[in-house]
Design a protein around this motif. Sequence first.
Motif: not given
Length: 437
Positions: A142-153, A167-179
């Motif tokens: 989670d920390a790596e995903w969150a660290s890659r999101i910028r103000p202009n993302t 490769q089945v993607v964990d949509i629930e987790r990535i959606g939570r991090l995006a939101h």
Amino acid sequence: MPGRSTRPLDFETRQIHAGAVVDSETRSRVTPIYQTAAYVFDSFDDGEERFAGRSAYRAYSRNENPTNAVAGRRIADLEGGVDGIVVASGQAAIASALSALAANGDHILASRSLYEGTREMFRGVLARQGIEFEYVPDDADDAEWASRIRPNTKAVYTETLPNPLGQVVDIERIGRLAHQAGVPLVVDNTVPTPYLWRPIEDGADIVIHSTSKWLSGHASVIGGAVVDAGRFDWAAQAERFPQLAAAPRPGVPSFVERYGEGAYLAYVRSVIVLEYGPTVPPTSSFLLLHGIETLSVRMDRHVASAQTVAEWLEARPEVAEVHYPGLPSNPFHTRAQRYLPAGAGSIVSIELAGGREAARRFIDALELISPMTHIGDVRTLAIHLGSTIHAKLTPEEQAEAGIGPGLIRLSIGLESVRDILDDLDRGLVAAGGADGA
């Protein structure tokens, strides 16, 4: 007498009826092909209302054709979205969806497992428009995903079941991090279709399809779709998305003020699709609708045959590895059981032990299975990835993407599974002849 049921209609019913409107003139039960470029205005005022988007009637077929509208509404209904639009191809759907969110100087974060055709567009035409794409390993913490999101993302982009390795993607987790970061999650759901997986239920905000694949199912048409979940709070992210949440000029309401939960799709339809013009012919939407009507029946057969084929291939000595999340040996099997309880789709990829030359003999020996670059057909298809779709990558880039020299992608069709296995056996016997085996 018992009261009429108030429960929602089942998927199998909605795939036939959702979005349909009986033609007022002919009373046609089947959605007609409205083969027209434009529509007559009833009056001066009617023309003004149509162009302002205040009329229920259309002005031009570039972005509003009645046949196409039914297809868009039906796919949106099956996905659980508030609205949808069909466009000229799956690539056009991706470009339209992202162009509505990002522009020159913006950044989009994507999962690394994306289909190579999508990545090629990202590093090609969209990069030339000034949009930067950055990739994160799907299962980075989670920390790596969150660290890659910028103000202009402006979006996080992924696929539910990436082609070709599944490769089945964990949509629930990535959606939570995006939101948490205030950006929407855009998901390509082509491979499982909404019958097997509805990513909106797991947090997706925008869903994309190549309708050329399983939704149509017959390889007769090219098309794409964009579906809006209607859940992302654009107003709360007005600085990031002024095109949706800010008034274009004094006295003119924003898209959010005007369209509410449907603001994003309204912008895609009335700005992106209208101005770029990736229009799908209504004849293609007519055929797409006929395909969707049998989606559940076909997917049940696709999945059952793919599972049988994957299990059979796993026991063959010519096959070094089988990529199919329906197999207990697959690293994504547990996640597939969570997200894909009705089946893991119908893409089965195999790495042949004999490498590229074994792949050549395998492909050339097939008689029933069609060697071609497509998936989701009623016919079983095969393609060697390294010499075709991934041919522009260096050997090192291919290896990083998991594309081995003997990787064959199979799209399992609706033929008799016995006949499919017989043809695969023919190919594998030829492939094993590399060293006289």
